[in-house]
Enzyme design. Structure first.
Site, short mmCIF file in Angstrom:
data_model
loop_
_atom_site.label_atom_id
_atom_site.label_comp_id
_atom_site.label_asym_id
_atom_site.label_seq_id
_atom_site.Cartn_x
_atom_site.Cartn_y
_atom_site.Cartn_z
N ARG A 54 0.85 -1.20 0.00
CA ARG A 54 0.00 0.00 0.00
C ARG A 54 0.88 1.24 0.00
NH1 ARG A 54 -1.17 1.74 4.69
NH2 ARG A 54 -1.96 -0.20 5.55
N TYR A 106 -16.04 19.69 -13.38
CA TYR A 106 -16.48 18.30 -13.53
C TYR A 106 -17.51 18.01 -12.43
CZ TYR A 106 -16.21 13.21 -13.44
OH TYR A 106 -16.52 11.87 -13.45
N ASP A 178 -7.01 20.42 -12.88
CA ASP A 178 -7.41 19.11 -13.37
C ASP A 178 -7.04 19.08 -14.85
OD1 ASP A 178 -8.80 16.95 -14.47
OD2 ASP A 178 -10.49 17.15 -13.09
N LYS A 203 -9.05 8.37 -18.36
CA LYS A 203 -9.37 8.97 -19.66
C LYS A 203 -8.17 8.82 -20.61
CE LYS A 203 -12.98 9.85 -17.21
NZ LYS A 203 -13.16 11.08 -16.49
C1 LIG Z 1 -13.53 11.46 -15.17
C2 LIG Z 1 -13.05 12.73 -14.60
C3 LIG Z 1 -12.75 12.85 -13.24
C4 LIG Z 1 -12.99 11.71 -12.27
O1 LIG Z 1 -12.12 10.65 -12.48
P1 LIG Z 1 -12.48 9.10 -12.19
O2 LIG Z 1 -11.29 8.39 -12.70
O3 LIG Z 1 -13.74 8.79 -12.92
O4 LIG Z 1 -12.65 8.96 -10.73
C5 LIG Z 1 -12.25 14.05 -12.79
N1 LIG Z 1 -12.08 15.10 -13.62
C6 LIG Z 1 -12.36 15.03 -14.93
C7 LIG Z 1 -12.16 16.22 -15.80
C8 LIG Z 1 -12.86 13.86 -15.47
O5 LIG Z 1 -13.16 13.79 -16.77
#
Ligand SMILES: *Cc1c(COP(=O)(O)O)cnc(C)c1O
Length: 384
Positions: A54, A106, A178, A203
């Site tokens: 971990r 988001y 982000d 993504k």
């Molecule tokens: C999908 C997404 C998230 C969240 O991420 P997860 O991997 O689904 O927990 C946060 N910010 C953006 C811009 C996203 O597209």
């Protein structure tokens, strides 16, 4: 010219090699999936850098070094999901603290801050981060963080990261970016003044719709120390197999992003000339309000395109239900093209908030398929 030292390597060389030296024991060219949960010590405290999985795991460390290198960061921390990474950052605040986020943050970020941290005494304001005066006005003595997304989801507005950093830092507020939509291939927020970068690795970094993950990259030692502590203390860590899948995905990030960008530009131009479309939202079109900032802070405008259907909600629903190559699904950033209607899908959770979106809005994650097939698919779906 790039040199042989990894510091001078170009993006694609770093993506393929940083953190991924051949395995010392076997010469294996790909990083092994280390499943061991514990590591043998010669004497108490005497080990080769690993004690318990971990806390640290060799496959994860390879991923952390690689993605940190792509963001130009000293420190990288991998998490089990994008939201787990965001939770670690938001969780650095205390009751009474305040956070500023964009009006089209988001949905999951907004939900985390409003519903989870709201109950723990964290307050928030949502402002248009393209407007620096609005940002300056929203900052209070208790403000600790500004959360930036650029391009934003699903409106694809562009936020000037350096300008936000100037305003925030003048009040001692940290800037978190982000960088999921742009990826480190197109944009490096730390170089533009951000204090922390977060990713949903689910993504573009993974890129194949087969792994959920999150990432934080920072240069500041104080943030690295706290976030590494939280990563271990809370334990929202990715599995070794997930780390392997992400390493595998990241190797082709540059070539994938170039094709995503080529295809998205062609799709945006096609839609801009289509009579069924009211408005195309894509930072690579010269009439987009963020065109100039995007050209300055991004290498290319990215692979996401949104549009408002001239026929409103019913026409948008019909269009997203009629595509065949573009699959109707949430998520984004993978090789296959996806289409969705944010108001009833990804942005359902923000319906009655300042983040609510137009029901005629359609969001495309433009994949890397043959462009003629994508354009033909959109043409038939818009005329059906
Ligand atoms: C999908 C997404 C998230 C969240 O991420 P997860 O991997 O689904 O927990 C946060 N910010 C953006 C811009 C996203 O597209």
């Amino acid at each position: 010219m790039s040199g042989s030292s990894s510091e001078n390597w170009g993006f694609d060389t770093r993506a393929i090699h940083v953190g991924q030296e051949p395995d010392e024991a076997t010469g294996a060219i790909t990083v092994p999936i280390h499943l061991a949960t514990t590591f043998v010590q010669a004497a108490p405290g005497q080990h080769q850098g690993f004690e318990y999985a971990r806390t640290s795991n060799p496959t994860r460390v390879a991923l952390e070094r690689c993605v940190a290198g792509l963001e130009g960061a000293e420190h990288g921390m991998a998490f089990a999901s994008g939201m787990a990474a965001e939770d670690a950052v938001v969780g650095m605040m205390r009751p009474g603290d305040h956070v500023v986020l964009g009006t089209d943050a988001y949905g999951g970020t907004f939900r985390l801050i409003d519903r989870v941290y709201g109950e723990r005494g964290i307050e928030w304001s949502a402002v248009d981060l393209a407007d620096q005066d609005a940002l300056a006005a929203a900052i209070r003595p208790e403000t600790r963080q500004v959360w930036v997304e650029t391009p934003t989801n699903p409106m694809l507005a562009v936020v000037d990261i350096s300008a936000v950093a100037d305003v925030a830092h003048a009040s001692g507020v940290d800037v978190v970016v982000d960088n999921t939509f742009a990826t480190p291939y197109l944009q490096n927020p730390l170089e533009l003044g951000a204090d922390a970068v977060v990713h949903s690795s689910t993504k573009y970094l993974g890129g194949h719709s087969d792994v959920v993950g999150g990432f934080i990259a920072v240069n500041r030692e104080d943030l690295a120390e706290r976030l590494t502590f939280v990563q271990n203390a809370v334990g929202a860590v990715p599995s070794p197999f997930d780390c392997y899948l992400l390493l595998r995905g990241v190797k082709t990030l540059g070539v994938r992003m170039d094709r995503h960008c080529d295809n998205a530009q062609a799709v945006a131009e096609f839609l801009a000339g289509h009579p069924a479309i009211d408005r195309v939202l894509f930072p690579g079109l010269p009439d987009h309000p963020g065109f100039e900032v995007a050209a300055r802070q991004m290498r290319r405008p990215g692979g996401m395109v949104s549009f408002v259907h001239a026929g409103g909600e019913a026409a948008a629903v019909a269009a997203v239900s009629a595509t065949k190559v573009f699959r109707l699904a949430e998520s984004l950033g993978a090789v296959e093209s996806l289409i969705e209607q944010p108001s009833t899908m990804t942005h359902m959770s923000v319906a009655d908030s300042p983040l609510a979106v137009d029901p005629g809005l359609v969001r495309l994650s433009v994949g890397i398929e043959t462009i003629d097939d994508l354009l033909a698919d959109l043409e038939q779906a818009l005329s059906s």
